[in-house]
Design an enzyme around this catalytic site. Structure first.
Site, mmCIF file in Angstrom:
data_model
loop_
_atom_site.group_PDB
_atom_site.id
_atom_site.type_symbol
_atom_site.label_atom_id
_atom_site.label_comp_id
_atom_site.label_asym_id
_atom_site.label_seq_id
_atom_site.Cartn_x
_atom_site.Cartn_y
_atom_site.Cartn_z
ATOM 1 C CG ASN A 239 45.630 42.497 47.531
ATOM 2 O OD1 ASN A 239 45.401 41.472 46.888
ATOM 3 N ND2 ASN A 239 46.084 42.473 48.757
ATOM 4 C CB VAL A 240 42.463 46.412 42.775
ATOM 5 C CG1 VAL A 240 43.269 45.728 41.693
ATOM 6 C CG2 VAL A 240 41.229 45.575 43.125
ATOM 7 C CG ASP A 241 42.733 46.188 49.000
ATOM 8 O OD1 ASP A 241 43.836 46.778 49.106
ATOM 9 O OD2 ASP A 241 42.582 44.985 49.295
ATOM 10 C CG HIS B 229 46.741 42.442 39.105
ATOM 11 N ND1 HIS B 229 46.464 41.297 39.826
ATOM 12 C CD2 HIS B 229 47.712 42.087 38.218
ATOM 13 C CE1 HIS B 229 47.227 40.308 39.399
ATOM 14 N NE2 HIS B 229 47.990 40.763 38.427
ATOM 15 C CB CYS C 193 38.586 57.671 29.463
ATOM 16 S SG CYS C 193 37.793 57.738 27.827
ATOM 17 C CB CYS D 256 35.276 59.764 29.321
ATOM 18 S SG CYS D 256 36.652 60.935 29.365
ATOM 19 C CB SER E 239 47.088 30.537 45.550
ATOM 20 O OG SER E 239 46.334 31.214 44.553
ATOM 21 N N GLY F 39 46.655 27.424 52.772
ATOM 22 C CA GLY F 39 46.394 26.598 51.611
ATOM 23 C C GLY F 39 47.593 26.544 50.680
#
Length: 400
Positions: free
Chosen positions: A137-139, A155, A163, A235, A305, A331
Site C-alpha cells: 500500500n502507498v497510503d 511500492h 524528481c 522540480c 491476492s 476472495g
C-alpha cells in the site's frame, strides 16, 4: 489512450479459497486459528516473530478503493487501467491526465485514517507477535498506525513526489497547493466535488451517480473532463539548475508565465514516489524485504491476492524457508495452494491458516482474545518483542 505494451496481471477472479483449518469457516474459529498461529513456536531453527505482508484490501475500511476485492476497480470498471511508467516519463499529455485525476483524489487520501485493522497490527506489535510489516500500500496508513513496528513500503508512498532527474523528494501536500494555483478551474471542480460529498462516500455506485469514479491510489476519474488543460509544476531544483542527462548533455527545464512545466523541457519531471506499473522496485527495497522475511519465523498475509510478482516472490521466499503461512483475504489468492501443501489435516492453525474474514473485524478480535488470556499465559511474554532477539533491528536500520 494508446494500448499498453504490457498487461495488468490477474484482473480476473481467483478460485475460491479452501479454508484451513475447517473450523476457521466461522468467525470464532478463525480467531482461534489465528491465535494458535501467532503464539505457537516457530519451526526449529527459525526466529520466533511474525512478519506481516499487507495489500490494498486492508485500507478499504478506511474508504479507499482496491484493485481486486469485491468492489475492486478491476471488477466494477472493466475499462480501467493505471498509467504505466514509460507513459508517464515520456508523454506530457499522459502526465496532465495523471496529475489532474490525482489532484482530485488527494483530498480523500489526505483525510483518510488507519482503520481497526491497522491499529490491531500495532497492538500485535506491542504484544511481541508481529516484528515488522511489508506493505504494497502507498497510503502511509501503516507507519501512521504503528510507528514502533517498522514498515517497508514495497511500492513506495504517495505522501511525496520525486524528481525523475535529480531524485529529490518534495511533500505531496505542497505539490497539491501548486496544482491548485496553476489550475483554478480544477480547484473549483474539486471544491464542488467535496461539497457534494461524492469524495467521501464509500459506495462506488453513489460516487458514479455524482459523476465521480474512484480508483485505487488516489485516482479519480471525471468522465469527459478536459485533462488536456491541466498544468503541473517542474522540480524546483532542476528549474534553478538544469541537471546533466545520461547522455552528458544539459537538460532543459522551461516553464510558462505561471510556472508550469512545458515542452520542449526534457528534465525536471515530478512523479509520485510510488513504483508505477512497469517500473522496477529499487534494489535496496528488495533486499530489505528479503531481510524482513529472513529475520522472521512466520508470515501473515493480510488483504492481498498476491497478484503482483513483487508480493508473490516475498510469500514464496517465506514458504521456501519453511515458514508457516497464514492468509487472511476476502476472495481467492494467486497460487495459494502452494502455501498449504503438506499440512497435517488435524492441525489447528500452528502450521497454517486460510481465513476469509474482513481484517478490520478479525484482527481486533484476535488482539482482544490474546489480551484476555495474556495475564495467565506465558506464551506471549516468551515471544521476542519487536526489534529484539531475532535480528529485526537490522531490518529497521535498512529502512532508516
Amino acid at each position: 489512450m494508446s494500448k499498453p505494451l504490457m498487461r495488468i496481471p490477474y484482473t480476473e477472479v481467483f478460485p475460491p479459497p479452501h479454508i484451513i483449518p475447517s473450523s476457521a469457516k466461522t468467525f470464532d474459529g478463525a480467531v482461534d486459528a489465528l491465535k494458535e498461529f501467532l503464539t505457537h513456536p516457530s519451526p526449529r531453527g527459525l526466529p520466533a516473530s511474525t512478519v506481516l505482508l499487507s495489500g490494498a484490501g486492508l485500507s478499504v475500511a478506511s474508504g479507499l478503493a482496491d484493485y481486486r476485492g469485491v468492489n475492486g476497480t478491476y471488477r466494477v470498471n472493466k475499462t480501467y487501467r493505471p498509467i504505466w511508467y514509460h507513459e508517464f516519463v515520456t508523454r506530457h499529455e499522459h502526465r496532465k491526465r495523471y496529475w489532474a485525476r490525482s489532484f482530485l483524489g488527494w483530498t480523500t487520501l489526505q483525510k483518510g485514517h488507519p482503520n481497526a485493522g491497522h491499529l490491531a497490527i500495532r497492538d500485535l506489535g506491542k504484544l511481541g507477535l508481529v516484528s515488522s510489516v511489508i506493505t504494497q500500500n502507498v497510503d502511509s496508513f501503516h507507519p501512521r498506525a504503528h510507528p514502533d513496528v517498522p514498515t517497508l513500503e514495497l511500492h513506495g508512498y504517495l505522501r511525496s513526489t520525486v524528481c525523475t532527474s535529480c531524485r529529490h523528494e518534495f511533500p505531496r501536500d505542497v505539490f497539491q497547493d501548486e496544482l491548485a494555483r496553476l489550475n483554478p478551474e480544477w480547484a473549483a471542480l474539486l471544491a464542488r466535488a467535496v461539497a457534494s460529498g461524492a469524495l467521501e462516500s464509500e459506495n462506488p455506485d453513489e460516487r458514479r451517480a455524482k459523476g465521480i469514479r474512484t480508483n485505487p491510489d488516489g485516482d479519480v476519474d471525471v468522465p469527459n473532463a478536459p485533462y488536456t488543460t491541466f498544468r503541473y509544476p517542474p522540480c524546483p531544483r532542476c528549474l534553478a539548475e538544469p541537471p546533466v542527462l545520461a547522455d552528458g548533455t544539459r537538460g532543459v527545464v522551461e516553464v510558462d508565465a505561471e510556472g508550469a512545466w512545458k515542452p520542449p523541457s526534457n528534465a525536471g519531471i515530478l512523479k509520485p514516489s510510488v513504483v508505477m506499473f512497469g517500473e522496477s522496485i529499487a534494489d535496496h527495497v528488495k533486499r530489505s524485504a528479503e531481510a524482513a522475511i529472513d529475520d522472521a519465523g512466520k508470515l501473515l498475509i493480510a488483504a492481498t491476492s498476491l497478484a503482483t510478482y513483487s508480493a508473490w516472490r516475498i510469500a514464496k521466499r517465506a514458504k521456501d524457508r519453511g515458514m508457516p503461512v497464514a492468509i487472511l483475504n476476502i476472495g481467492g489468492v494467486r497460487g495459494e495452494d502452494v502455501f498449504f501443501a503438506g499440512l497435517d489435516p488435524l492441525q489447528k492453525g500452528s502450521q497454517g491458516v486460510r481465513a476469509e474474514m474482513p481484517t478490520e473485524k478479525l484482527l481486533p478480535a484476535v488482539v482482544e482474545e490474546l489480551r484476555r488470556g495474556s495475564s495467565n499465559d506465558s506464551t506471549i511474554r516468551d515471544i521476542a518483542t519487536p526489534l529484539e532477539r531475532d535480528g529485526s533491528a537490522m531490518f529497521k536500520d535498512l529502512l532508516s
